[in-house]
Structures are given as C-alpha cells and as structure tokens.
Scaffold this motif. Structure first.
Motif, PDB file in Angstrom:
ATOM      1  N   GLY A   1      31.714 -16.866 -29.093  1.00 34.26           N
ATOM      2  CA  GLY A   1      31.502 -17.216 -27.688  1.00 34.26           C
ATOM      3  C   GLY A   1      32.275 -18.440 -27.261  1.00 34.26           C
ATOM      4  N   GLY A   2      33.437 -18.695 -27.885  1.00 29.29           N
ATOM      5  CA  GLY A   2      34.158 -19.928 -27.611  1.00 29.29           C
ATOM      6  C   GLY A   2      35.216 -19.849 -26.538  1.00 29.29           C
ATOM      7  N   LEU A   3      35.365 -18.685 -25.891  1.00 25.79           N
ATOM      8  CA  LEU A   3      36.479 -18.492 -24.974  1.00 25.79           C
ATOM      9  C   LEU A   3      36.069 -18.406 -23.509  1.00 25.79           C
ATOM     10  CD1 LEU A   3      38.518 -15.945 -27.110  1.00 25.79           C
ATOM     11  CD2 LEU A   3      38.859 -18.401 -26.897  1.00 25.79           C
ATOM     12  N   SER A   4      34.799 -18.588 -23.216  1.00 24.51           N
ATOM     13  CA  SER A   4      34.354 -18.540 -21.822  1.00 24.51           C
ATOM     14  C   SER A   4      33.042 -19.301 -21.678  1.00 24.51           C
ATOM     15  CB  SER A   4      34.173 -17.087 -21.348  1.00 24.51           C
ATOM     16  OG  SER A   4      33.147 -16.453 -22.086  1.00 24.51           O
ATOM     17  N   GLY A   5      32.678 -19.564 -20.444  1.00 25.12           N
ATOM     18  CA  GLY A   5      31.374 -20.118 -20.129  1.00 25.12           C
ATOM     19  C   GLY A   5      31.051 -21.417 -20.847  1.00 25.12           C
ATOM     20  N   PHE A   6      29.809 -21.522 -21.278  1.00 25.68           N
ATOM     21  CA  PHE A   6      29.311 -22.742 -21.908  1.00 25.68           C
ATOM     22  C   PHE A   6      29.980 -22.978 -23.264  1.00 25.68           C
ATOM     23  CE2 PHE A   6      25.346 -25.145 -23.498  1.00 25.68           C
ATOM     24  CZ  PHE A   6      25.784 -26.336 -22.937  1.00 25.68           C
ATOM     25  N   GLY A   7      30.365 -21.900 -23.947  1.00 26.47           N
ATOM     26  CA  GLY A   7      31.065 -22.063 -25.223  1.00 26.47           C
ATOM     27  C   GLY A   7      32.418 -22.724 -25.049  1.00 26.47           C
ATOM     28  N   LEU A   8      33.190 -22.283 -24.053  1.00 24.57           N
ATOM     29  CA  LEU A   8      34.490 -22.893 -23.783  1.00 24.57           C
ATOM     30  C   LEU A   8      34.313 -24.321 -23.282  1.00 24.57           C
ATOM     31  CD1 LEU A   8      37.549 -22.648 -23.659  1.00 24.57           C
ATOM     32  CD2 LEU A   8      37.304 -21.623 -21.383  1.00 24.57           C
ATOM     33  N   ARG A  20      40.442 -32.524 -32.842  1.00 25.04           N
ATOM     34  CA  ARG A  20      41.872 -32.277 -32.667  1.00 25.04           C
ATOM     35  C   ARG A  20      42.319 -30.917 -33.195  1.00 25.04           C
ATOM     36  NH1 ARG A  20      41.339 -34.656 -29.205  1.00 25.04           N
ATOM     37  NH2 ARG A  20      42.142 -36.651 -28.489  1.00 25.04           N
ATOM     38  N   ARG A  21      41.420 -30.176 -33.837  1.00 20.78           N
ATOM     39  CA  ARG A  21      41.772 -28.843 -34.332  1.00 20.78           C
ATOM     40  C   ARG A  21      40.576 -27.932 -34.077  1.00 20.78           C
ATOM     41  NH1 ARG A  21      46.173 -30.089 -37.546  1.00 20.78           N
ATOM     42  NH2 ARG A  21      46.288 -28.141 -38.704  1.00 20.78           N
ATOM     43  N   LEU A  22      40.776 -26.960 -33.207  1.00 22.68           N
ATOM     44  CA  LEU A  22      39.693 -26.057 -32.818  1.00 22.68           C
ATOM     45  C   LEU A  22      40.109 -24.611 -33.032  1.00 22.68           C
ATOM     46  CD1 LEU A  22      38.645 -27.708 -29.423  1.00 22.68           C
ATOM     47  CD2 LEU A  22      37.399 -27.850 -31.595  1.00 22.68           C
ATOM     48  N   VAL A  23      39.188 -23.822 -33.548  1.00 23.60           N
ATOM     49  CA  VAL A  23      39.365 -22.375 -33.649  1.00 23.60           C
ATOM     50  C   VAL A  23      38.347 -21.746 -32.708  1.00 23.60           C
ATOM     51  CG1 VAL A  23      39.331 -20.349 -35.136  1.00 23.60           C
ATOM     52  CG2 VAL A  23      40.068 -22.558 -36.056  1.00 23.60           C
ATOM     53  N   LEU A  24      38.844 -21.044 -31.696  1.00 24.97           N
ATOM     54  CA  LEU A  24      37.964 -20.453 -30.678  1.00 24.97           C
ATOM     55  C   LEU A  24      37.998 -18.938 -30.826  1.00 24.97           C
ATOM     56  CD1 LEU A  24      38.963 -22.655 -27.608  1.00 24.97           C
ATOM     57  CD2 LEU A  24      37.252 -23.099 -29.375  1.00 24.97           C
ATOM     58  N   MET A  25      36.809 -18.350 -30.912  1.00 28.06           N
ATOM     59  CA  MET A  25      36.702 -16.915 -31.151  1.00 28.06           C
ATOM     60  C   MET A  25      36.011 -16.222 -29.991  1.00 28.06           C
ATOM     61  SD  MET A  25      35.548 -16.795 -35.153  1.00 28.06           S
ATOM     62  CE  MET A  25      34.317 -18.103 -35.054  1.00 28.06           C
ATOM     63  N   GLY A  26      36.466 -15.010 -29.717  1.00 38.75           N
ATOM     64  CA  GLY A  26      35.841 -14.157 -28.708  1.00 38.75           C
ATOM     65  C   GLY A  26      36.482 -12.787 -28.753  1.00 38.75           C
ATOM     66  N   GLY A  29      39.975 -12.565 -26.888  1.00 41.21           N
ATOM     67  CA  GLY A  29      41.031 -13.476 -27.287  1.00 41.21           C
ATOM     68  C   GLY A  29      41.662 -14.189 -26.103  1.00 41.21           C
ATOM     69  N   THR A  30      42.986 -14.314 -26.126  1.00 41.62           N
ATOM     70  CA  THR A  30      43.683 -15.046 -25.071  1.00 41.62           C
ATOM     71  C   THR A  30      43.618 -14.337 -23.725  1.00 41.62           C
ATOM     72  OG1 THR A  30      45.749 -13.981 -25.741  1.00 41.62           O
ATOM     73  CG2 THR A  30      45.287 -16.157 -26.670  1.00 41.62           C
ATOM     74  N   ALA A  31      43.186 -13.064 -23.707  1.00 38.26           N
ATOM     75  CA  ALA A  31      43.069 -12.329 -22.439  1.00 38.26           C
ATOM     76  C   ALA A  31      41.791 -12.678 -21.681  1.00 38.26           C
ATOM     77  CB  ALA A  31      43.115 -10.822 -22.706  1.00 38.26           C
ATOM     78  N   THR A  32      40.943 -13.520 -22.250  1.00 39.06           N
ATOM     79  CA  THR A  32      39.699 -13.897 -21.574  1.00 39.06           C
ATOM     80  C   THR A  32      40.017 -14.644 -20.280  1.00 39.06           C
ATOM     81  OG1 THR A  32      38.628 -14.128 -23.735  1.00 39.06           O
ATOM     82  CG2 THR A  32      37.502 -15.098 -21.837  1.00 39.06           C
ATOM     83  N   PRO A  33      39.504 -14.187 -19.143  1.00 48.23           N
ATOM     84  CA  PRO A  33      39.805 -14.853 -17.865  1.00 48.23           C
ATOM     85  C   PRO A  33      39.439 -16.333 -17.889  1.00 48.23           C
ATOM     86  CG  PRO A  33      38.738 -12.734 -17.479  1.00 48.23           C
ATOM     87  CD  PRO A  33      38.665 -12.984 -18.958  1.00 48.23           C
ATOM     88  N   GLY A  34      40.381 -17.185 -17.445  1.00 48.59           N
ATOM     89  CA  GLY A  34      40.134 -18.614 -17.342  1.00 48.59           C
ATOM     90  C   GLY A  34      40.381 -19.398 -18.603  1.00 48.59           C
ATOM     91  N   ALA A  35      40.552 -18.702 -19.733  1.00 54.28           N
ATOM     92  CA  ALA A  35      40.697 -19.413 -21.005  1.00 54.28           C
ATOM     93  C   ALA A  35      42.043 -20.111 -21.122  1.00 54.28           C
ATOM     94  CB  ALA A  35      40.496 -18.447 -22.172  1.00 54.28           C
ATOM     95  N   VAL A  47      45.392 -31.496 -28.677  1.00 50.48           N
ATOM     96  CA  VAL A  47      44.477 -30.687 -29.483  1.00 50.48           C
ATOM     97  C   VAL A  47      45.183 -29.401 -29.907  1.00 50.48           C
ATOM     98  CG1 VAL A  47      42.250 -29.503 -29.527  1.00 50.48           C
ATOM     99  CG2 VAL A  47      42.514 -31.618 -28.210  1.00 50.48           C
ATOM    100  N   LYS A  48      45.095 -29.069 -31.187  1.00 50.19           N
ATOM    101  CA  LYS A  48      45.635 -27.803 -31.678  1.00 50.19           C
ATOM    102  C   LYS A  48      44.555 -26.738 -31.527  1.00 50.19           C
ATOM    103  CE  LYS A  48      47.454 -25.443 -35.759  1.00 50.19           C
ATOM    104  NZ  LYS A  48      47.743 -25.541 -37.214  1.00 50.19           N
ATOM    105  N   VAL A  49      44.831 -25.745 -30.687  1.00 45.86           N
ATOM    106  CA  VAL A  49      43.862 -24.684 -30.409  1.00 45.86           C
ATOM    107  C   VAL A  49      44.349 -23.384 -31.033  1.00 45.86           C
ATOM    108  CG1 VAL A  49      42.665 -23.352 -28.637  1.00 45.86           C
ATOM    109  CG2 VAL A  49      43.166 -25.779 -28.251  1.00 45.86           C
ATOM    110  N   ARG A  50      43.539 -22.822 -31.888  1.00 42.35           N
ATOM    111  CA  ARG A  50      43.838 -21.521 -32.487  1.00 42.35           C
ATOM    112  C   ARG A  50      42.845 -20.515 -31.910  1.00 42.35           C
ATOM    113  NH1 ARG A  50      45.221 -20.787 -38.794  1.00 42.35           N
ATOM    114  NH2 ARG A  50      45.321 -18.516 -38.939  1.00 42.35           N
ATOM    115  N   VAL A  51      43.353 -19.410 -31.379  1.00 41.71           N
ATOM    116  CA  VAL A  51      42.508 -18.412 -30.726  1.00 41.71           C
ATOM    117  C   VAL A  51      42.448 -17.165 -31.583  1.00 41.71           C
ATOM    118  CG1 VAL A  51      42.166 -17.004 -28.663  1.00 41.71           C
ATOM    119  CG2 VAL A  51      43.101 -19.317 -28.459  1.00 41.71           C
ATOM    120  N   ALA A  52      41.236 -16.674 -31.824  1.00 37.72           N
ATOM    121  CA  ALA A  52      41.041 -15.462 -32.610  1.00 37.72           C
ATOM    122  C   ALA A  52      40.315 -14.423 -31.768  1.00 37.72           C
ATOM    123  CB  ALA A  52      40.242 -15.768 -33.869  1.00 37.72           C
ATOM    124  N   ALA A  53      40.941 -13.265 -31.595  1.00 37.95           N
ATOM    125  CA  ALA A  53      40.292 -12.154 -30.899  1.00 37.95           C
ATOM    126  C   ALA A  53      39.533 -11.326 -31.928  1.00 37.95           C
ATOM    127  CB  ALA A  53      41.330 -11.302 -30.185  1.00 37.95           C
TER     128      ALA A  53
END
Length: 204
Positions: A1-8, A20-26, A29-35, A47-53
């Motif tokens: 739940g890291g790519l939208s809403g309260f999680g993001l 400084r290093r975050l892995v965000l899952m949802g 992925g990067t197609a999440t609106p607003g992410a 910040v290094k952001v790694r996105v996992a779909a």
C-alpha cells in the motif's frame, strides 16, 4: 500500500524525516495515479525510490523482491504495511470472494511481510490497522476482521522479541479513501460525529 493514499503520504513523511532509501510496493506500480509526482519530489530531495509492482497477497512475488534487494546489497530496516481494500455490505451478502478481497491484503499481506523479513535487522514493523477492529463499522465485518488479525500479529511478534506496532487509525483526511469519497467524509462528520484526522497530525 505504498503507492497511494496514506501509505504514499507515509513514504513522503519518512523521506522528510531523513529516510534516504525507500522501496514502495503496490499492485499497479509506477502506473498508480499520482505516484509519479510524489516520486519526483522525493528524488529531488535526494531519496532513492525503488518501485515494485506486486500483489502483497502473493508471497512468491515478495520473496523475489526480497532476493533482488539482497543481491543488490540492500538491507531492509523497517516495514510499513498500509494496504487496504474496502467492499462494504451486510454480512448476509458476503460470499467467500468478497470476504477475501478485503481480508487478504491485510491478513496475507502482513503475514508474508512477517515471514519474508524474519532475517532482516528491523528497527520497526508497523501495520496500519483501524478502529473498526475495536468497535466495528456497519457493513465492514470483513474489514474489521482483517484489521483484527494485524493486532494479533503484532502481539505474536512482540512475544517473540520482534518489533511490531499495529496502529488502529480512525478516519484519515486529505489523502486516500476519504479524499476520493467526499460523500463518505460528509456522512462521517454529520451522521457519526467523526472528524477525520489530517495526515500531519497522524504522523506526529
């Protein structure tokens, strides 16, 4: 739940606090609106952001991500489980599919994160639960049950000497479900006397 809403919003708060290093899952992925806009803000701040779909209910997908992180020399030091799905109905109208759609992101998601990080030197393992686990909400038996599991998992982890915190949030304003559903927010305020809490107050 890291790519939208309260999680993001949590990810952005962690970044503002020095992460400084975050892995965000949802799932999207990067197609999440607003992410994408949030990623850009964090990356501009260094910040290094790694996105996992991935679907957190699929343990194999999470295990693959964890192995990729280890291969890349990353050490996971904290977890925030913020996944949430709602499908409100009378308990008489629930079938197995409707129960699972809401419960599995909470229950299986938390359990998989628990199992896949047992060998990580975690400073924190935070799960976003809900006051619905304590008081119940009309038409949210599935959601209440899923959140109650998080409370139980927190107790299990603490008994084993592992970090765990399950936060039974009330209504959160400005981001997420209430931001997308103003009629629900109005019903909470006018009908139930519930004043949603802004994220900045929740984080404090």
């Amino acid at each position: 739940g890291g790519l939208s809403g309260f999680g993001l919003a949590t990810a952005e708060w962690l970044a503002a606090r020095g992460a400084r290093r975050l892995v965000l899952m949802g799932r999207r992925g990067t197609a999440t609106p607003g992410a994408a806009e949030a990623f850009a803000r964090m990356e501009q701040a260094g910040v290094k952001v790694r996105v996992a779909a991935l679907d957190i209910t699929n343990e194999e997908s999470l295990a693959t991500l964890m192995n990729d992180l280890r291969r890349d020399g990353e050490t996971v030091r904290g977890v925030v489980h913020a996944a949430m799905v709602l499908d409100d109905a009378s308990i008489l109208d629930f079938d197995e599919a409707r129960l699972n759609a809401v419960m599995e992101p909470k229950v299986l998601g938390a359990w998989h994160l628990h199992r896949q990080t047992l060998d990580c030197p975690l400073d924190f393992f935070v799960m976003y639960s809900s006051a619905a686990a304590l008081f119940g909400n009309p038409h949210q038996a599935n959601y209440a049950a899923g959140n109650l599991f998080l409370e139980s998992l927190a107790r299990l982890r603490r008994e084993r000497g592992l970090p765990a915190l399950s936060v039974a949030w009330g209504a959160i304003d400005e981001v997420g479900y209430l931001a997308r559903n103003p009629a629900v927010k109005q019903l909470l305020e006018a009908g139930a006397g519930v004043r949603p809490m802004p994220p900045r107050q929740a984080f404090e």
